[in-house]
Scaffold this active site. Sequence first.
Site, PDB file in Angstrom:
ATOM      1  N   LYS A  69      53.408   9.006  10.319  1.00 12.86           N
ATOM      2  CA  LYS A  69      53.446   8.561  11.766  1.00 12.86           C
ATOM      3  C   LYS A  69      52.774   9.633  12.875  1.00 12.86           C
ATOM      4  O   LYS A  69      53.278  10.709  12.671  1.00 12.86           O
ATOM      5  CB  LYS A  69      54.665   7.878  12.313  1.00 12.86           C
ATOM      6  CG  LYS A  69      54.825   7.225  13.476  1.00 12.86           C
ATOM      7  CD  LYS A  69      56.158   6.513  13.820  1.00 12.86           C
ATOM      8  CE  LYS A  69      55.992   5.837  14.860  1.00 12.86           C
ATOM      9  NZ  LYS A  69      57.567   5.206  15.172  1.00 12.86           N
ATOM     10  N   SER A 111      57.529   0.317  16.289  1.00 10.85           N
ATOM     11  CA  SER A 111      56.199   1.317  16.780  1.00 10.85           C
ATOM     12  C   SER A 111      55.758   1.678  15.513  1.00 10.85           C
ATOM     13  O   SER A 111      54.478   2.250  15.681  1.00 10.85           O
ATOM     14  CB  SER A 111      56.584   2.329  17.742  1.00 10.85           C
ATOM     15  OG  SER A 111      57.758   3.082  16.971  1.00 10.85           O
ATOM     16  N   SER A 127      62.117   0.933  15.050  1.00 11.91           N
ATOM     17  CA  SER A 127      60.730   1.216  14.717  1.00 11.91           C
ATOM     18  C   SER A 127      60.022   1.264  13.363  1.00 11.91           C
ATOM     19  O   SER A 127      58.985   1.218  13.033  1.00 11.91           O
ATOM     20  CB  SER A 127      60.263   2.318  15.540  1.00 11.91           C
ATOM     21  OG  SER A 127      60.057   2.014  17.034  1.00 11.91           O
TER      22      SER A 127
END
Lengths: 536, 553
Positions: free
Chosen positions: A113, A188, A212
């Site tokens: 990420k 996210s 997330s």
Amino acid sequence: MLSTLQSPRSLSRFPSRYTLCTLTAQSPTSTSPPPPPPHSQILSIRHSLLSRRLSAAQLAESYLTRLRLTEPHLKSFLHVSEDAVLQQAHRLDQMIASSEELGPLAGVLVAVKDNICTADMPSTGGSRVLEGYLPPFDATAVRKIKDLGGIVVGKTNLDEFGMGSTTEASAFQVTANPWDISRVPGGSSGGSAAAVSARQCVVSLGSDTGGSVRLPASFCGVVGLKPTYGRVSRYGLMAYASSLDVIGCFGSSVADTGILLHAISGHDRLDATSSNREVPDFASRFDSVDLLESKPLKGLRVGLIRETLDDGVDNGVISVIRGAASHLEELGCSVTEISLPSFSLGLPAYYILASSESSSNLSRYDGVRYGNQVAADELNSLYGDSRAKGFGPEVKRRILTGTYALSAGYYDAYYKRAQQVRTMIRKSFKAALDENDILISPAAPSAAYKIGEKKDDPLAMYAGDIMTVNVNLAGLPALVLPCGFVEGGAAGLPVGLQMIGAGFDEENLLKVGHIFEQTLENCRFVPPLIEHDDTP
Amino acid sequence: MSSMMASTFLRSIQNHPLMLYPAALFIRKKVVLYCTMKSTESQTATQEKQNPRIKVPPRTQTITTTNNVSKDYEAVIGIETHVQLNTLTKAFCSCPYNYGSPPNTSVCPICMGLPGALPVLNSKVIEYAVKVGLALNCKLSLNSKFDRKQYFYPDLPKGYQISQFDVPIATGGYLDLDLPMEFGGGHWKFGITRVHMEEDAGKLLHSESGSYSQVDLNRAGVPLLEIVSEPDMRTGIEAAEYAAELQRLVRYLGVSNGNMQEGSLRCDVNVSIRPIGQSQFGTKVEIKNLNSFSSVSRAIDFEISRQVQLHSQEKGDQIIQETRLWEEGAQKTVTMRKKEGLADYRYFPEPDLPGVILTKEYVDAIRDSLPEAPEMKRRRYEKMGLSMQDVLFLANDINVAQFFDATIAKGADVKLATNWIMGDIAAYMKNEKLTINEIKLVPRELAELIASIKGGTISGKIGKEILFELLAKGGTVKGLIKEKDLVQIVDPVEIEKMVEKVLAENPQQLEQYRGGKTKLQGYFAGQVMKVSKGKANPGLLNKILLEKLNAKS
């Protein structure tokens, strides 16, 4: 191509058309035989490399090929280092040729990420304010992966600094859900979830502040693990809400997720909040399904959180979760409905605490040292303009909320009160986990929704975090894994089951999750986007 | 010299309390120059610039009253002191800090506040804070925590400072000090409100053209203790002496070099005035940019006069809550920024750091290992029978005190050791611009020297000669005595021979003496001493000389 990762026999059995195979509606209409449960890609890769059936370069190329094919539809990555991946694969092949010892993640392509720092790739956190920023160091989790032979394939898309539940709040692009590209992957960590779901990589790292990792895992039909707060070092994770942030793992199987967690866990002297606890060898618990007894989870006490099946939760989701509960019972668990009265307080408490901390953590993006600086005549406009231009609307909303909550005169009413709620939630989870070995709930109140659907309604989006935020407030570990489908899209939409464990009891969660996954029948784990993808 | 400026300034204010205009400043400057030529003595609190280590006590100056600028008003002064801790590494990362390093050479992702970097507390910071808390007689918080203080400034890389807010590590203590005689003397206790730990910020370097500024983050993350006093002080001198005592304390404890010029010890003072008899405080003004004890004293006294002037002209409402800057060149305070309401730093607990938990055992172990504090040392010296002037001289500088203590420990006479240190040794250090650690004389040899004189092995005169040899070159007393054949002659027969030789060589003077000019005894004594090369025991010499002179021939 998947034949390199799963047995060729199983691939050929994939249904060629959409079939509804939820647990509640266990009546597959397809004439094809049921798909097998997922295998560990990491173990297959290791086996392929050690047996010299496939080279690391071949393996890497097969993933990269799929990545190239799917990426235009998905946009999961903000950055891909193809050349570096191939170079590392070749180096690995040389090591294999000279019979050098291989790390446990050798040849495993890991996506990271983009709010997790990597020294050799840009790390933007999905924000304009850090566009082009190249950190001078690797996050501890990334360093550990590299030390064990893992190959970082690229940086995945996310909601700016992790603030969002759809990945639409990225400053750069919108990622699509591999199960239906008109839908959001969740957020996210949407890029990391989509990348694993579409097999653009083997496993990936995400971060979970209020769900997330778990929400996108549920939306994309992959396994997502949020570790106990303190289990994995946060060093190198761009802080959103420091007391809630954890780095989490995605995999296409529980086993892969557990192996990745094991690789990144442990105390780090660079993170004062990382725990000194010993890290058990999670991987040793992933027994083959053939070795299981008929009631392998006999005696396990499972609490189904009543408040998570209330109004506002999609009926399809509720029946899938009830089906999952029945499956656990079939495995020998005793499932009881339990109540967590403070559950509904989690959402407001979370948004106050997370916004407060983020308003502080994001102060460093002031345009003075790195990132984008707007030319200005005096200091205040330099700050104001750089931040106005650098941050997106969701980030600004949370900074403003948090600044307000921490202001003199409001602190007691908001921040302090939210901390009291947090203590209450912690205690109620503790009590529930004294009575039960694990707690279960949906990972989200619905399956993936359409891109743009909640974009202009932040409160509706926030409400989607109801299932996950309490776990962050309590600091507990939780595993999300596919357990069925609801109707939607061309092929149905996956629904994730959330299993919450006691602090630092990831081992048990992974064991239960693995058995659940390996005994689940009639459930597909590969999205339609790539299900015909069997090019070698 | 700087002290003279201070005292002159004080006097001028006393004489002309309201003359604070440029013309007055000019006059004052001339007076300063005059005084500077007259005296080079310094005062304890105000000689930082001259020599940061050695305190030379004032001898010539007498300021009997401090700055009672007006009989009708009293000033209320509180001080916030920032003490930079001399830990090997910064508070939350492993960067070293050395004052004066080239910009941004002692930085890392943590102290630069890069995304993803996290602070990890250096445990020495806690240890030093506990030491200072105990030495300031504070109550320690066994459970304290760090908080974030949030504001934007380019020298603050994270946009917040890690500090302590509502639960400081130490609270409610006091600092003892003895005011030097020339400032009225007396023992004082000033209250300490709190001591807390925090990190320093970087520094801004402004271009000469003023068109740009640069940021140096070397100092960012260096550990600080903020020590807040109660508003217990009433004069600039008291405030300066408070600061000097704090400096002494941190140096005694070894937690900071306390150097004001390098910014290792920084004082911000709050000054307000109120009519005598009024219990309510007046509007307080904060003064910054105080780089020496003398500037602390002078800035406060300037500020008091400014405020008194405004008050007595019925312009009290022009005293506003603001931060003023001390301008060393102009010798005045000027407005730096006006406070617009209360600054809101939006403190909240630092989530990246666990709470600071002190166990009783940990605190006890530190308490047991504390060195003797300046106050304890002064009381001990006082009990030895030394005058307050001697006590302050010896205890002012830990190195001098340690030298003195070591000399005494070797059995030296207290008063004699004091005299040697305050006299010839201090003079030598001053002339040569050396600290006591830099001279070649060691305490053991000073003790030996004192014993040798007392025991009669050498005379006092020879003792002095040996001392300068020891100061400059080192060596041992015994070695020098032997090398230079300086042992005192105590053999009466030998001295008698010398006396007889001198008398025989000076028949004319002998005749005059015996004719009644007895003053000549001194001449003969000098001659004999010369013959003995200074080694004859003076008592014996005089006794034998008298016998011979008065003998009937």
